[in-house]
Design a protein around this motif. Structure first.
Motif, PDB file in Angstrom:
ATOM      1  N   GLY A 276     -34.759  14.213  64.708  1.00 28.87           N
ATOM      2  CA  GLY A 276     -35.624  15.301  64.148  1.00 28.87           C
ATOM      3  C   GLY A 276     -34.845  15.930  62.970  1.00 28.87           C
ATOM      4  N   GLY A 277     -35.701  16.524  62.139  1.00 31.97           N
ATOM      5  CA  GLY A 277     -35.112  17.231  60.919  1.00 31.97           C
ATOM      6  C   GLY A 277     -34.163  18.287  61.156  1.00 31.97           C
ATOM      7  N   GLY A 278     -34.251  19.186  62.145  1.00 32.75           N
ATOM      8  CA  GLY A 278     -33.395  20.036  62.528  1.00 32.75           C
ATOM      9  C   GLY A 278     -32.274  19.793  63.528  1.00 32.75           C
ATOM     10  N   ALA A 279     -31.998  18.420  63.648  1.00 33.54           N
ATOM     11  CA  ALA A 279     -30.961  18.063  64.568  1.00 33.54           C
ATOM     12  C   ALA A 279     -29.591  18.801  64.266  1.00 33.54           C
ATOM     13  N   ALA A 280     -29.079  18.769  63.017  1.00 33.82           N
ATOM     14  CA  ALA A 280     -27.911  19.205  62.668  1.00 33.82           C
ATOM     15  C   ALA A 280     -27.691  20.762  62.846  1.00 33.82           C
ATOM     16  N   LEU A 281     -28.994  21.435  62.731  1.00 33.88           N
ATOM     17  CA  LEU A 281     -28.776  22.971  62.861  1.00 33.88           C
ATOM     18  C   LEU A 281     -28.667  23.151  64.482  1.00 33.88           C
ATOM     19  N   TYR A 282     -29.201  22.414  65.601  1.00 34.04           N
ATOM     20  CA  TYR A 282     -29.274  22.642  66.683  1.00 34.04           C
ATOM     21  C   TYR A 282     -28.025  22.123  67.420  1.00 34.04           C
ATOM     22  N   ALA A 283     -27.530  21.062  67.081  1.00 34.69           N
ATOM     23  CA  ALA A 283     -26.454  20.235  67.634  1.00 34.69           C
ATOM     24  C   ALA A 283     -25.298  21.093  68.264  1.00 34.69           C
ATOM     25  N   SER A 284     -24.599  22.077  67.392  1.00 35.62           N
ATOM     26  CA  SER A 284     -23.789  22.818  67.973  1.00 35.62           C
ATOM     27  C   SER A 284     -24.149  23.763  69.050  1.00 35.62           C
ATOM     28  N   ALA A 285     -25.274  24.243  69.217  1.00 38.72           N
ATOM     29  CA  ALA A 285     -25.749  25.058  70.315  1.00 38.72           C
ATOM     30  C   ALA A 285     -26.032  24.278  71.464  1.00 38.72           C
TER      31      ALA A 285
ATOM     32  N   ASN B  87     -25.672  13.716  85.980  1.00 35.71           N
ATOM     33  CA  ASN B  87     -25.991  12.089  85.929  1.00 35.71           C
ATOM     34  C   ASN B  87     -26.333  11.685  84.548  1.00 35.71           C
ATOM     35  N   VAL B  88     -26.308  12.379  83.727  1.00 38.22           N
ATOM     36  CA  VAL B  88     -26.845  11.891  82.232  1.00 38.22           C
ATOM     37  C   VAL B  88     -25.742  11.596  81.434  1.00 38.22           C
ATOM     38  N   ARG B  89     -25.889  10.384  80.976  1.00 40.43           N
ATOM     39  CA  ARG B  89     -24.799   9.571  80.341  1.00 40.43           C
ATOM     40  C   ARG B  89     -24.697  10.301  78.742  1.00 40.43           C
ATOM     41  N   SER B  90     -25.811  10.560  78.193  1.00 41.12           N
ATOM     42  CA  SER B  90     -25.733  11.238  76.763  1.00 41.12           C
ATOM     43  C   SER B  90     -26.941  11.976  76.481  1.00 41.12           C
ATOM     44  N   ILE B  91     -26.847  12.935  75.748  1.00 44.18           N
ATOM     45  CA  ILE B  91     -27.899  13.668  74.951  1.00 44.18           C
ATOM     46  C   ILE B  91     -27.912  13.188  73.400  1.00 44.18           C
ATOM     47  N   ILE B  92     -29.140  12.622  73.168  1.00 46.37           N
ATOM     48  CA  ILE B  92     -29.355  12.301  71.928  1.00 46.37           C
ATOM     49  C   ILE B  92     -30.326  13.074  71.283  1.00 46.37           C
TER      50      ILE B  92
ATOM     51  N   GLU C  71     -34.010  27.753  76.783  1.00 48.68           N
ATOM     52  CA  GLU C  71     -35.136  27.470  77.495  1.00 48.68           C
ATOM     53  C   GLU C  71     -35.098  26.017  77.776  1.00 48.68           C
ATOM     54  N   MET C  72     -34.679  25.233  77.097  1.00 43.97           N
ATOM     55  CA  MET C  72     -34.546  23.986  77.207  1.00 43.97           C
ATOM     56  C   MET C  72     -33.583  23.722  78.532  1.00 43.97           C
ATOM     57  N   GLN C  73     -32.417  24.367  78.490  1.00 44.27           N
ATOM     58  CA  GLN C  73     -31.453  24.236  79.802  1.00 44.27           C
ATOM     59  C   GLN C  73     -31.922  24.733  80.986  1.00 44.27           C
ATOM     60  N   ASN C  74     -33.069  25.669  80.814  1.00 45.44           N
ATOM     61  CA  ASN C  74     -33.591  26.155  82.101  1.00 45.44           C
ATOM     62  C   ASN C  74     -34.376  25.247  82.755  1.00 45.44           C
ATOM     63  N   ASN C  75     -35.128  24.465  81.963  1.00 44.80           N
ATOM     64  CA  ASN C  75     -36.114  23.242  82.266  1.00 44.80           C
ATOM     65  C   ASN C  75     -35.578  22.248  82.828  1.00 44.80           C
ATOM     66  N   VAL C  76     -34.402  21.530  82.065  1.00 45.72           N
ATOM     67  CA  VAL C  76     -33.790  20.311  82.505  1.00 45.72           C
ATOM     68  C   VAL C  76     -32.781  20.456  83.586  1.00 45.72           C
ATOM     69  N   GLY C  77     -32.204  21.723  83.660  1.00 45.37           N
ATOM     70  CA  GLY C  77     -31.085  22.110  84.799  1.00 45.37           C
ATOM     71  C   GLY C  77     -29.823  21.290  84.555  1.00 45.37           C
ATOM     72  N   GLN C  78     -28.973  21.158  85.374  1.00 46.18           N
ATOM     73  CA  GLN C  78     -27.664  20.393  85.207  1.00 46.18           C
ATOM     74  C   GLN C  78     -27.896  19.060  84.897  1.00 46.18           C
ATOM     75  N   LEU C  79     -26.967  18.542  84.041  1.00 44.14           N
ATOM     76  CA  LEU C  79     -27.123  17.018  83.818  1.00 44.14           C
ATOM     77  C   LEU C  79     -25.912  16.207  84.150  1.00 44.14           C
TER      78      LEU C  79
ATOM     79  N   ALA D 217     -24.321  24.350  75.035  1.00 42.48           N
ATOM     80  CA  ALA D 217     -24.881  24.642  76.439  1.00 42.48           C
ATOM     81  C   ALA D 217     -24.581  23.280  77.340  1.00 42.48           C
ATOM     82  N   PHE D 218     -24.233  22.274  76.879  1.00 39.94           N
ATOM     83  CA  PHE D 218     -23.783  21.048  77.666  1.00 39.94           C
ATOM     84  C   PHE D 218     -22.632  20.523  77.426  1.00 39.94           C
ATOM     85  N   PRO D 219     -21.419  21.454  77.739  1.00 41.47           N
ATOM     86  CA  PRO D 219     -20.114  20.825  76.819  1.00 41.47           C
ATOM     87  C   PRO D 219     -19.571  19.287  77.496  1.00 41.47           C
ATOM     88  N   ARG D 220     -19.902  19.220  78.765  1.00 44.99           N
ATOM     89  CA  ARG D 220     -19.442  18.098  79.505  1.00 44.99           C
ATOM     90  C   ARG D 220     -20.220  16.760  79.226  1.00 44.99           C
ATOM     91  N   VAL D 221     -21.270  16.870  78.586  1.00 49.71           N
ATOM     92  CA  VAL D 221     -22.129  15.630  78.056  1.00 49.71           C
ATOM     93  C   VAL D 221     -21.817  15.075  76.944  1.00 49.71           C
TER      94      VAL D 221
END
Length: 312
Positions: free
Chosen positions: A262-271, A254-259, A244-252, A275-279
């Motif tokens: 939050g408490g669930g950061a470790a749970l979602y980091a790999s997914a 020109n993005v330097r990083s994804i930061i 859902e987030m990927q559909n909203n933000v589109g291609q990244l 989704a954004f393997p080159r960022v």
């Protein structure tokens, strides 16, 4: 249930003060890892190390509010000891493979737990393998956060996942948003899977949270249950939120990083990484406290600016 998203903006005039604070705290983190990232922390609790730091006064001269300095010290020390705990967990696994003798296992486990592993040559050797001198990744990254630099900040909360797409210090509302689905849905899914396997209702989500964060087994009626297989079975839930987030933000492009915070950061980091393997992806230190620490840093910088103006 009402979901409220709060966004805190830093004004351009506050950036020099914030930059100075960030530089000073990057130095503190790096210096603490240099001093305590290996044998110097053996046999010491977090409180012991913090008392040693305070008594030495290494950072007392930094032009930073005492609360920020103390919280950064606490944060870095906790990271160092968590790193050591992760090494101990790996050594425990090695001990289990090395010997089946219950008495010998108990002796080695006790030395590990009491942080006395230097007394045994095998434990010492294994800890040297897994507990190499740690270093801090903190550094001066101000150039990466200029007015023309784009970043995606993702906050994985307990009930929701929110994201902000920012180009410099300008938020892009069309590519920012939030949806229900944070850490709690993962805990609930794991609890449901455990209940099915154990044939008993499980509602203790806090213990599931703790076991996942500490990478430790979930204790249930005398048994230590590895939660990794259950977390793997929960990945479709996480992937749905990330999609859902990927559909909203589109291609990244020109993005330097994804930061991620939050408490669930470790749970979602790999997914998110999938989704954004080159960022470049970064899970910030102590993500549970990220928002509170950010509010503190901005607030203290504002107060410092006001005090400086009043004195002028």
């Amino acid at each position: 249930m009402t979901t409220v998203t709060r966004t805190l903006y830093a004004t351009p005039s506050s950036l020099p003060a914030l930059g100075a604070v960030c530089d000073a705290m990057a130095f503190v983190r790096a210096d603490l890892w240099r001093r305590f990232g290996a044998l110097r922390n053996v046999g010491k609790s977090a409180a012991d190390i913090r008392k040693e730091v305070t008594a030495a006064g290494w950072y007392a001269g930094l032009a930073v509010d005492g609360t920020i300095r103390a919280e950064t010290t606490k944060d870095a020390v906790n990271d160092i000891l968590t790193y050591k705990a992760a090494a101990c967990a790996k050594v425990r696994q090695a001990v289990a493979k090395r010997t089946s003798d219950a008495t010998e296992r108990k002796r080695l486990y006790t030395l590990l737990k009491s942080d006395q592993w230097l007394e045994d040559s095998y434990l010492h050797r294994m800890m040297r393998k897994h507990f190499r001198h740690g270093v801090s990744a903190s550094g001066n990254r101000q150039k990466e956060f200029g007015r023309d630099s784009a970043h995606l900040v993702v906050d994985v909360g307990y009930f929701t996942t929110d994201w902000v797409y920012a180009n410099g210090f300008t938020m892009d509302d069309k590519r920012s948003g939030g949806i229900p689905g944070g850490a709690s849905q993962v805990y609930q899914r794991i609890a449901a899977l455990l209940a099915r396997d154990q044939d008993e209702q499980i509602d203790d989500l806090e213990r599931i949270d703790k076991a996942l964060r500490e990478r430790s087994p979930f204790f249930f009626y005398g048994s230590d249950i590895d939660l990794d297989p259950y977390l793997e079975k929960s990945q479709p839930l996480i992937a749905g939120v990330v999609k859902e987030m990927q559909n909203n933000v589109g291609q990244l492009t020109n993005v330097r990083s994804i930061i991620i915070s939050g408490g669930g950061a470790a749970l979602y980091a790999s997914a998110i990484r999938k989704a954004f393997p080159r960022v470049t992806l970064e899970v910030i230190d102590a993500p549970c406290l990220a928002n509170a620490k950010g509010f503190l840093v901005v607030g203290e910088a504002g107060l410092a600016r006001e005090r400086a103006t009043a004195k002028a």
